[in-house]
Design a protein around this motif. Structure first.
Motif, PDB file in Angstrom:
ATOM      1  N   ILE A 137     -25.964  29.540 -16.196  1.00 61.85           N
ATOM      2  CA  ILE A 137     -26.182  29.345 -14.486  1.00 61.85           C
ATOM      3  C   ILE A 137     -26.029  27.460 -14.436  1.00 61.85           C
ATOM      4  N   VAL A 138     -24.972  27.007 -13.504  1.00 62.25           N
ATOM      5  CA  VAL A 138     -24.442  25.807 -13.535  1.00 62.25           C
ATOM      6  C   VAL A 138     -25.073  25.694 -12.404  1.00 62.25           C
ATOM      7  N   HIS A 139     -25.625  24.244 -12.323  1.00 60.73           N
ATOM      8  CA  HIS A 139     -25.879  23.749 -11.341  1.00 60.73           C
ATOM      9  C   HIS A 139     -25.888  22.314 -10.721  1.00 60.73           C
ATOM     10  N   THR A 173     -19.813  17.016  -4.099  1.00 62.41           N
ATOM     11  CA  THR A 173     -19.429  17.653  -5.703  1.00 62.41           C
ATOM     12  C   THR A 173     -18.905  17.556  -7.009  1.00 62.41           C
ATOM     13  N   LEU A 174     -18.762  18.417  -7.051  1.00 65.74           N
ATOM     14  CA  LEU A 174     -18.379  18.318  -8.505  1.00 65.74           C
ATOM     15  C   LEU A 174     -18.645  17.287  -9.157  1.00 65.74           C
ATOM     16  N   GLY A 175     -16.908  17.013  -8.689  1.00 66.69           N
ATOM     17  CA  GLY A 175     -16.234  15.565  -9.426  1.00 66.69           C
ATOM     18  C   GLY A 175     -17.219  14.313  -9.134  1.00 66.69           C
ATOM     19  N   LEU A 228     -20.058  19.054 -20.526  1.00 63.56           N
ATOM     20  CA  LEU A 228     -18.987  20.626 -19.861  1.00 63.56           C
ATOM     21  C   LEU A 228     -19.481  21.143 -21.300  1.00 63.56           C
ATOM     22  N   THR A 229     -19.368  22.133 -21.894  1.00 63.04           N
ATOM     23  CA  THR A 229     -17.865  22.543 -22.865  1.00 63.04           C
ATOM     24  C   THR A 229     -16.670  23.029 -22.633  1.00 63.04           C
ATOM     25  N   THR A 230     -16.205  23.114 -21.567  1.00 63.16           N
ATOM     26  CA  THR A 230     -14.923  23.157 -20.924  1.00 63.16           C
ATOM     27  C   THR A 230     -13.968  21.251 -20.743  1.00 63.16           C
ATOM     28  N   PRO A 231     -12.709  21.345 -20.898  1.00 62.49           N
ATOM     29  CA  PRO A 231     -12.321  19.962 -20.675  1.00 62.49           C
ATOM     30  C   PRO A 231     -12.761  20.023 -19.078  1.00 62.49           C
TER      31      PRO A 231
END
Ligand code: 1SD
Ligand code: ZN
Length: 254
Positions: free
Chosen positions: A114-116, A123-125, A197-200
């Motif tokens: 669950i990403v917070h 923003t996520l960026g 994060l576990t993805t690029p």
């Protein structure tokens, strides 16, 4: 964007650092949690969950983004000063090996994230640029369940309808985010470390919290259908453990 995302999805995780230098950093996730070397941190108290016990007014929308199946969080669920954005899963084939984090070198069948986002960032960026920009809650799953959580059946049922990358579906019934977590008595037992994060682009912006208590679910049914013209058969969507380097994994309990 679609082409690049597909490229990332098809490239084996070991090569991600060639695409994104950040994936070769020294605070990468996931990691192996070696229970012999855990450091007890008495400051790791109960996690304050807000809004996790409220049924969201809208519907849960389930999306296949080409790497995982997951939902955006419709409620204003928040933990401490982090707001829930989305949840997703990592699983494997065979279904006994799917988690990203390992415990004492053992992979578990599946892992929920669950990403917070830290409410300081819009923003996520923006959040990705800060070590405490994001907080991900992780739960492991076990197979051979005596009492599977039925809310997962709603999600698992929905996954069958999004077998193609880019497909989305509204879930028929709603549920409270809190019902996806381990039993309340177990929520104070967790591991904590600083990672990515576990993805690029593998941004080193994540405070990881992994609950000790694995959840029960019928893991073997969590697959995208292999039949049909699915461009990606989505299994093994986990990244293997990365070196801990100088980091420590903390434990909330002895
Ligand atoms: O793998 C997910 C990725 O799909 C995306 O959800 C990202 C957040 O933007 O988070 C990673 S993870 O680190 O939570 N696995
Ligand atoms: Zn994840």
């Amino acid at each position: 964007v679609g082409g690049k995302r597909l490229h990332v999805a098809l490239l084996r995780a070991v090569h991600w650092k060639e695409l994104k230098a950040t994936c070769g950093g020294d605070k990468q996730s996931p990691v192996n949690i070696d229970r012999r070397w855990l450091q007890r941190d008495s400051g790791l108290g109960d996690i304050i969950f807000e809004g996790y016990d409220q049924a969201p007014p809208g519907k849960w929308r389930l999306l296949n983004d080409g790497h995982t199946g997951g939902c955006s969080a419709p409620a204003r669920a928040q933990l401490c000063r982090y707001r829930a954005l989305q949840l997703h899963f990592h699983w494997g084939s065979p279904s006994t090996n799917g988690s990203e984090h390992t415990v004492d070198g053992q992979q578990l069948p599946m892992e929920l994230h669950i990403v917070h986002i830290n409410i300081k960032y819009r923003t996520l960026g923006e959040a990705k640029g800060h070590p405490s920009g994001l907080a991900v809650l992780g739960c492991f799953f076990q197979v051979g369940c005596k009492s599977p959580n039925s809310n997962y059946n709603t999600i698992i049922g929905g996954l069958r309808n999004i077998s193609h990358a880019g497909q989305a579906v509204d879930l028929a019934s709603t549920f409270r985010l809190g019902t996806l977590l381990p039993h309340v008595a177990q929520l104070s037992r967790y591991y904590r470390y600083q990672g990515s994060l576990t993805t690029p682009d593998c941004s080193e912006a994540v405070i990881w919290t992994l609950f000790e208590e694995p959840l029960q679910a019928f893991v073997s049914t969590v697959h995208f259908p292999a039949s049909g013209a699915a461009p990606l058969k989505m299994t093994n969507n986990f990244r293997p453990p990365q070196p801990l380097h100088s980091r420590k994994v903390f434990s909330s309990r002895d």
